[in-house]
Design an enzyme around this catalytic site. Structure first.
Site, short mmCIF file in Angstrom:
data_model
loop_
_atom_site.label_atom_id
_atom_site.label_comp_id
_atom_site.label_asym_id
_atom_site.label_seq_id
_atom_site.Cartn_x
_atom_site.Cartn_y
_atom_site.Cartn_z
N CYS A 85 28.46 -1.31 27.37
CA CYS A 85 27.32 -2.21 27.79
C CYS A 85 27.67 -3.03 29.20
O CYS A 85 26.95 -2.70 30.36
CB CYS A 85 26.75 -2.96 26.89
SG CYS A 85 26.36 -2.14 25.41
N LYS A 138 17.46 -5.78 27.16
CA LYS A 138 18.97 -6.19 27.19
C LYS A 138 19.69 -6.70 28.46
O LYS A 138 19.75 -5.72 29.29
CB LYS A 138 19.87 -5.22 26.43
CG LYS A 138 21.30 -5.38 26.27
CD LYS A 138 21.90 -4.26 25.34
CE LYS A 138 23.40 -4.38 25.40
NZ LYS A 138 23.72 -3.15 24.65
#
Ligand SMILES: *[C@@H]1O[C@H](CO)[C@@H](O)[C@H](O)[C@H]1NC(C)=O
Ligand SMILES: *[C@@H]1O[C@H](CO)[C@@H](O)[C@H](O)[C@H]1NC(C)=O
Ligand SMILES: *[C@@H]1O[C@H](CO)[C@@H](O)[C@H](O)[C@H]1NC(C)=O
Ligand SMILES: *[C@@H]1O[C@H](CO)[C@@H](O)[C@H](O)[C@H]1NC(C)=O
Length: 538
Positions: A85, A138
């Site tokens: 990520c 996110k």
């Protein structure tokens, strides 16, 4: 001032304004000087290349994305810049590899720092050039003070500052192992904690929902998150339409990262049943509807002037078994036959080849595909080019301007595309693998944790393993080092790798991220409550 000289002044300043405008238009060439394009980036989390219906000949759970591909372009050889990520997101927003921007692995709940402040984000540059910038979802590039999204170029932010499994919630979603709900208080604590398997569950800090820099919900309700993201996105688009200002909406979805919480599968008890089938597909359909709703709203407001770019941050998280996506044909068989997974956290194709669709009615040719070798690194230079904004000249970039591929049917992708290690083997950020043409050379291999619990150990390869993806997409049998084909590719790969390492070593603007952890750095609504809860549940 006399009226005459005022008129001259007015004339001069109008002339200046005109010249400035004209120059700007010429720089971008294809751009309409009066209206700069809007950008919507939709970044799915942990999605597999094979999850996109249009990529695979099977039952599709993504009808809205398939339609978007039919009305736009599907990029079939598009790669996330990293296979976890934070590094992937940092590279997307800076156009630079982790070795330059400093973000080589994930930030934690207690991370003090984030994407180094010496880096400049896409949002900062667009904002400085008159764009309204909003982000939903996110972030995972640091949540404290100056590292938060509204301090990194975004006018507005709503979302989870990191992954949706980095905190407890009252009604947990589907995960493997299934995680316990947030600690409700001393009386019932004992019974609940006994029931749950705690390994790999974060339970100290409840999952927060943050708006701008304020915690608005902690723990948030996972099962209402999609609805909240959808209505906020529609609101951003509606306001942007009224504002008549070009905008960037960066939509970083919680889908398809565990815990999955598709509203069609709300568990009746607070302990979800992990054996229930179809949760992943239901979640994929939910994500697809969210994309469809954004596309609809965008079409209704500024259809001809808005580029939507859908992609993923890395491949599926295989150790989550039935809650992980599909890599399609990119099975990484060389690795999996030795043990270990070949998707997220690895540089096998399954780790970074991501489903990607671009859509801009009238500009991106409809129903087209491109197999140009492209990367999430390219989003930064491509959008800046379309907006007529120059990147800062004091640093080096790894992305390329893909405008010609998107709009003009060219097939000019990267000559070399490097894939950094994101955690399965060796040092974070190391350039393990290089793609050149149809070939791919591995200097280091390693497997992530697979569904069966196996992991593949790190192996160094000198000379490198070289696969020909045009012969086998599943990277099973490396080329024989005694062939002329091998020798030619090996030499070219070595030269490309050395050139990039030299370029990075001589880059005057290398950033270093602060990965220090301090438990008090976690977002906390109420420090007197065990899991930082805002209010005790009624
Ligand atoms: C610029 O956009 C306006 C409004 O959409 C349009 O009328 C005009 O023809 C465009 N100009 C160019 C050069 O494309
Ligand atoms: C976030 O910022 C927007 C303006 O950009 C404002 O309307 C909204 O109230 C802010 N939210 C919070 C929780 O501060
Ligand atoms: C989008 O709009 C079309 C046509 O107006 C409609 O059929 C469809 O249900 C809408 N989809 C979503 C996800 O809102
Ligand atoms: C899209 O292209 C494919 C293959 O080129 C073709 O079979 C299909 O009919 C096209 N679809 C539309 C809606 O034009």
């Amino acid at each position: 001032m006399a009226a005459g000289s005022f008129q001259i002044l007015l004339f001069v300043s109008l002339l200046f304004g005109f010249l400035f405008h004209a120059t700007r238009q010429n720089e971008a060439g294809y751009m309409n000087s009066t209206r700069r394009p809007n950008f919507i980036i939709i970044l799915a989390d942990d999605i597999g290349w094979g999850d996109l219906g249009g990529n695979q000949q099977r039952i599709s759970h993504t009808p809205h994305l398939d339609l978007m591909a039919q009305q736009g372009k599907r990029l079939t050889d598009f790669h996330s810049p990293a296979s976890t990520c934070s590094p992937s997101r940092a590279a997307l927003l800076t156009g630079r590899h982790g070795l330059r921007n400093g973000v080589t692995h994930n930030f934690a709940v207690g991370s003090v720092g984030g994407l180094p402040l010496s880096e400049t984000t896409l949002a900062e540059l667009l904002h400085q050039n008159g764009y309204y910038t909003a982000m939903i979802g996110k972030w995972h590039l640091g949540h404290n003070g100056p590292y938060s999204p509204t301090n990194r170029g975004f006018d507005y932010y709503l979302g989870i500052p990191y992954s949706n499994d980095m905190g407890c919630t009252d009604l947990p979603g589907y995960d493997l192992p299934s995680c316990p709900p947030c600690d409700p208080g001393p009386q019932i604590r004992h019974n609940r904690l006994k029931r749950a398997d705690h390994r790999s569950c974060y339970s100290k800090v409840a999952l927060p929902l943050i708006e701008n820099t304020t915690i608005v919900e902690q723990p948030l309700d996972l099962w209402r998150l999609t609805q909240q993201y959808t209505s906020t996105a529609l609101d951003v688009l509606a306001k942007a339409r009224k504002r008549r200002q070009p905008f960037l909406l960066y939509m970083a979805l919680a889908h398809m990262h565990v815990p999955l919480s598709p509203s069609s599968h709300v568990p009746v008890s607070d302990t979800p049943n992990p054996s229930e089938g179809g949760v992943y597909a239901a979640s994929l359909r939910e994500m697809d509807r969210l994309v469809g709703a954004i596309k609809n709203a965008s079409d209704a407001s500024d259809k001809d002037n808005t580029l939507i770019w859908f992609t993923g941050d890395n491949g599926p998280w295989e150790q989550k078994c039935q809650y992980a996506g599909s890599v399609g044909p990119f099975l990484g068989t060389w690795q999996t036959s030795r043990g270990g997974g070949s998707a997220k956290r690895t540089t096998w194709e399954g780790g970074h080849r991501v489903p990607t669709v671009v859509y801009w009615p009238g500009r991106v040719p409809a129903n087209s595909t491109s197999s140009a070798l492209l990367s999430g690194l390219d989003i930064f230079p491509t959008l800046l080019s379309m907006a007529g904004v120059r990147p800062l000249p004091d640093r080096r970039y790894d992305g390329i301007d893909a405008t010609d591929v998107l709009l003009h049917g060219k097939e000019t992708g990267h000559e070399f595309l490097f894939h950094p290690n994101s955690g399965a083997a060796g040092r974070f950020g190391d350039l393990q693998t290089v793609r050149l043409g149809q070939h791919k050379a591995f200097y280091i291999t390693g497997g992530a944790e697979a569904c069966d619990g196996s992991t593949g150990k790190q192996e160094l390869h000198d000379p490198p393993l070289i696969f020909d993806l045009s012969r086998e997409e599943d990277e099973e049998t490396p080329l024989d080092p005694n062939t002329a084909e091998y020798r030619k590719v090996e030499e070219k790969a070595r030269m490309g790798r050395e050139a990039l390492l030299y370029d990075i070593a001589t880059d005057q603007s290398i950033s270093t991220a602060n990965y220090a952890i301090d438990q008090s750095a976690g977002p906390c609504c109420n420090p007197t409550h065990r899991c930082c809860r805002c209010t005790v549940p009624g």
